[in-house]
Design an enzyme around this catalytic site. Structure first.
Site, PDB file in Angstrom:
ATOM      1  CB  CYS A  41       3.755  -2.554   3.563  1.00 52.69           C
ATOM      2  SG  CYS A  41       2.573  -1.880   2.398  1.00 52.69           S
ATOM      3  CG  HIS A  90       5.351   5.198   4.775  1.00 52.39           C
ATOM      4  ND1 HIS A  90       4.574   4.646   3.788  1.00 52.39           N
ATOM      5  CD2 HIS A  90       5.324   6.545   4.578  1.00 52.39           C
ATOM      6  CE1 HIS A  90       4.092   5.603   3.013  1.00 52.39           C
ATOM      7  NE2 HIS A  90       4.527   6.773   3.477  1.00 52.39           N
TER       8      HIS A  90
END
Length: 304
Positions: free
Chosen positions: A175, A132
């Site tokens: 991301c 993440h």
């Protein structure tokens, strides 16, 4: 005086008045060896050579795969499929593999620093980071953050002498923000109806990895490929793996045997990922930046 007179006879204005002088002052052509030397010199100056890629093993491929997180962050199902695909491809390409899962931010910093201090006898260093992330950096399993300086800084020329003049390749699946990227309509200039091949994913099978990074080190011989451009989400299928990593492994398997360089292969990845759709509307655009000075070609060992 004779030399001045001869020079006078070779002037263009005089020879235009007396054309027969042109036949008397035809310059001798350069010798074959001189011409060959000039041509070879020009060719050598224009030619882009390859990085050496013949050591056995080729080098080290370090994989950092964060799947299980503290309750503050969701787990990342599907990332084990990415890990399996990476291991298959880079074993085939002749690399030694070191795999670490579920690292905290501090553990990751220490890990990267320790690998930068090891002797690198191979021709190349490859690192995969899958986790993440956010606009501030990559998340460890504890929710802590490690930055781009923590990732690339240890491998700069000053910090890692054994990798000087060798390619240092980073593939990062995260991301880089919290925006969805929308597609735009295009029209073909063909007389036939041409439909773009797109892949529509089930929304429930897709998850997001958040991360943002802005620059790469100024040192030479880096290639950094990221799953998405700045500010946007990156998609991962919980069953089949991430769009970016799965496309990368597929294109490496297809094009490395043909001797294509990695930057060209990444264009295939960009194109394939850009054709996919999430929820029939959201898109993803990978990006790569380089300070390479030569072509980087992953030579398949069995073909040499």
């Amino acid at each position: 005086m004779c030399h001045k007179f001869v020079d006078l006879l070779q002037q263009e204005e005089v020879q235009n008045t007396f054309p027969e002088l042109k036949e008397l002052f035809i310059r001798a052509p350069a010798s074959h060896k001189q011409a060959e030397k000039t041509n070879n010199g020009a060719k050598a100056a224009d030619e882009i050579i390859e990085y050496k890629m013949s050591s056995v093993p080729r080098g080290l491929c370090l994989i950092i795969n964060n799947v299980k997180f503290d309750p503050s962050l969701p787990d990342r199902p599907g990332s084990m499929r990415d890990e399996e695909s990476i291991k298959e491809v880079f074993q085939w390409l002749g690399f030694t593999l070191d795999v670490y899962r579920n690292q905290t931010a501090e553990e990751t910093k220490d890990l990267l620093k320790s690998y930068s201090q090891k002797p690198h006898d191979g021709d190349c260093f490859v690192c995969f980071i899958m986790s993440h992330g956010s606009k501030d950096g990559v998340h460890g399993t504890d929710g802590g953050i490690f930055s781009k300086d923590d990732i690339f800084g240890p491998f700069s020329g000053k910090s890692c002498p054994s990798l000087v003049d060798k390619p240092k390749v980073f593939f990062i699946q995260t991301c880089r923000g919290r925006e969805y990227q929308l597609g735009v309509q295009i029209q073909s200039d063909s007389y036939e109806e041409v439909k773009a091949k797109v892949e529509i994913e089930d929304e429930e099978s897709l998850q997001l990895d958040s991360f943002e990074m802005t620059t790469i080190p100024s040192d030479a011989d880096f290639l950094i490929a990221r799953s998405t451009i700045k500010g946007y989400y990156s998609f991962r299928n919980t069953d089949t793996g991430s769009w970016f990593i799965q496309s990368l492994c597929k294109q490496l398997k297809t094009h490395c045997p043909k001797g294509e360089d990695v930057q060209s292969i990444l264009l295939y990845v960009n194109n394939e990922v850009s054709e996919k759709k999430a929820s029939n509307i959201y898109k993803q655009m990978p990006i790569h930046k380089v300070t390479l000075r030569k072509k980087l070609v992953f030579r398949v060992p069995d073909q040499q």
